[in-house]
Design a protein around this motif. Structure first.
Motif, short mmCIF file in Angstrom:
data_model
loop_
_atom_site.label_atom_id
_atom_site.label_comp_id
_atom_site.label_asym_id
_atom_site.label_seq_id
_atom_site.Cartn_x
_atom_site.Cartn_y
_atom_site.Cartn_z
N PRO A 311 0.83 -1.21 0.00
CA PRO A 311 0.00 0.00 0.00
C PRO A 311 0.86 1.25 0.00
N GLY A 312 0.48 2.21 -0.85
CA GLY A 312 1.19 3.46 -0.93
C GLY A 312 2.41 3.44 -1.83
N SER A 313 2.77 2.27 -2.36
CA SER A 313 3.95 2.18 -3.23
C SER A 313 3.59 2.55 -4.66
N ARG A 314 4.63 2.91 -5.40
CA ARG A 314 4.43 3.24 -6.81
C ARG A 314 4.39 1.95 -7.62
N VAL A 315 3.36 1.80 -8.43
CA VAL A 315 3.16 0.60 -9.24
C VAL A 315 3.44 0.94 -10.70
N THR A 316 4.15 0.04 -11.35
CA THR A 316 4.46 0.22 -12.77
C THR A 316 3.69 -0.82 -13.58
N ALA A 317 2.93 -0.36 -14.57
CA ALA A 317 2.17 -1.25 -15.44
C ALA A 317 2.66 -1.07 -16.87
N GLU A 318 3.13 -2.15 -17.47
CA GLU A 318 3.65 -2.13 -18.84
C GLU A 318 2.79 -3.04 -19.71
N LEU A 319 2.33 -2.51 -20.82
CA LEU A 319 1.50 -3.27 -21.75
C LEU A 319 2.15 -3.22 -23.12
#
Length: 384
Positions: A311-319
């Protein structure tokens, strides 16, 4: 001839009447012959009455032929040694015995029947009429044997067909039930994806209100409004999926695809989740709708897992992806020791199952202090 079960199919009224008709017709023929004889020779009245009495006894015994087949067949055969009128009941009882296909019972009764035929034929001497009677009686006895075996063959064939139909019906019901269970599993997956996403957003928003003391009144109102909107959306989506479950139909709504990704990212960002997106999908208009729906749900659940575990962390989404090469979804977030809460271990299970249903693969691992989830879905080239 092999030994078979003694069980016989039940007879309806027409079947019972037909069998008694087959017994009565020969009785009527021989009775009329006796009547003609007695009308010319009154001294033959006594033997005629005895013959008639024995025939009626055979008719009464015939009623129990299904319970005691060989005993009744043997008893009625012995009656024919003196009584012509008893021939009808004896023939019906013998055919009934043959339908059981038990050689050890049919052969002795057939021999006794033939010997009684011989005795009756030579009772008044041997002549041309005797030879004709004996030949005709032997042919009839053989024909009755074949007919009885034929009846049993038809019964066995009908029973086999009924069993095959019952088996096919059971298999069809099993396939229908299996399809229902598979569809319900899909619906359950939809429910999990929807509610896990919404409830995790509610948890994040509520947590912010609980622990942030520096929020202004406007920010508090905004967070409360977001909680209310997400709760309302959760109820509506749950109501939709449950309605589909009750009607045993296909999941009709909600059916988001990759076209709804922007709304998804805006929604999670509004709830406080920090998401960086790198979208390099080419020709997304050619992506099959079902694959797009699976991709949306996979990404939605991956973001939900990130909120639970980090929670609160930066999430990286790559498509990334294009027709013929497949679609790849890669979501990563910093590894954290935070507890995911109840049901936290089920997210990856659901993701793996959804990816498998879509025909793809799912990998996840900890790499360089980050948890990386990598899903690959097939994307056929429309021109191939």
């Amino acid at each position: 001839m092999e030994d078979r079960s003694q069980n016989q199919p039940p007879l309806d009224r027409e079947g019972v009447a037909l069998r008694y008709l087959c017994a009565v017709l020969p009785m009527a023929f021989y009775a009329s012959t006796w009547a003609a004889t007695v009308s010319r020779r009154h001294d033959r009245l006594g033997p005629a009455l005895v013959d008639l009495t024995l025939g009626l006894i055979g008719l009464v015994l015939m009623r129990r032929r299904r319970r005691r087949p060989w005993q009744i067949a043997l008893a009625t055969a012995l009656l024919t040694g003196y009584s012509d009128i008893a021939t009808g009941p004896a023939q019906v009882a013998y055919v009934s015995l043959c339908t059981h296909r038990r050689r050890r019972e049919i052969v002795p009764v057939a021999i006794v029947s033939w010997l009684c035929l011989v005795a009756r034929s030579v009772r008044f001497g041997v002549g041309q009429a005797t030879v004709v009677s004996l030949t005709t009686g032997t042919a009839i006895l053989g024909g009755l044997t074949v007919f009885g075996l034929y009846l049993r063959g038809r019964r066995d064939l009908a029973a086999s067909r009924r069993e095959a139909e019952a088996t096919a019906e059971r298999e069809q019901l099993a396939r229908i039930e299996q399809a229902r269970l598979a569809e319900r599993a899909k619906i359950a997956q939809e429910m999990h994806d929807i509610l896990a996403h919404r409830l995790s957003l509610l948890s994040m928003l509520a947590g912010g209100l609980a622990y942030r003391t520096d929020l202004t009144a406007e920010e508090i109102r905004g967070a409360a409004q977001a909680i209310q909107e997400n709760a309302h959306l959760s109820l509506n989506e749950l109501r939709t999926v449950l309605g589909t479950l009750r009607s045993d139909g296909a999941v009709a709504a909600p059916q988001p695809t990759l076209a709804h990704l922007s709304a998804l990212f805006d929604e999670v960002r509004a709830a406080g989740q920090r998401v960086e997106v790198a979208d390099a999908i080419a020709d997304r208009d050619l992506l099959p709708e079902q694959t797009g729906r699976h991709a949306y749900r996979i990404l939605q659940e991956a973001l939900t897992n990130a909120r639970k575990h980090a929670p609160g962390s930066r999430v990286t989404a790559e498509l990334d992806g294009r027709p013929g090469e497949g679609l790849r979804i890669r979501v990563s977030n910093p590894a954290s020791g935070a507890s995911p809460g109840p049901g936290g271990r089920l997210g990856l299970v659901g993701l793996a199952e959804r990816t498998r249903m879509a025909g793809g693969t799912l990998d996840h691992a900890f790499r360089n202090g980050r948890f990386v989830l990598d899903a690959r879905l097939p994307w056929e080239n429309p021109s191939s």
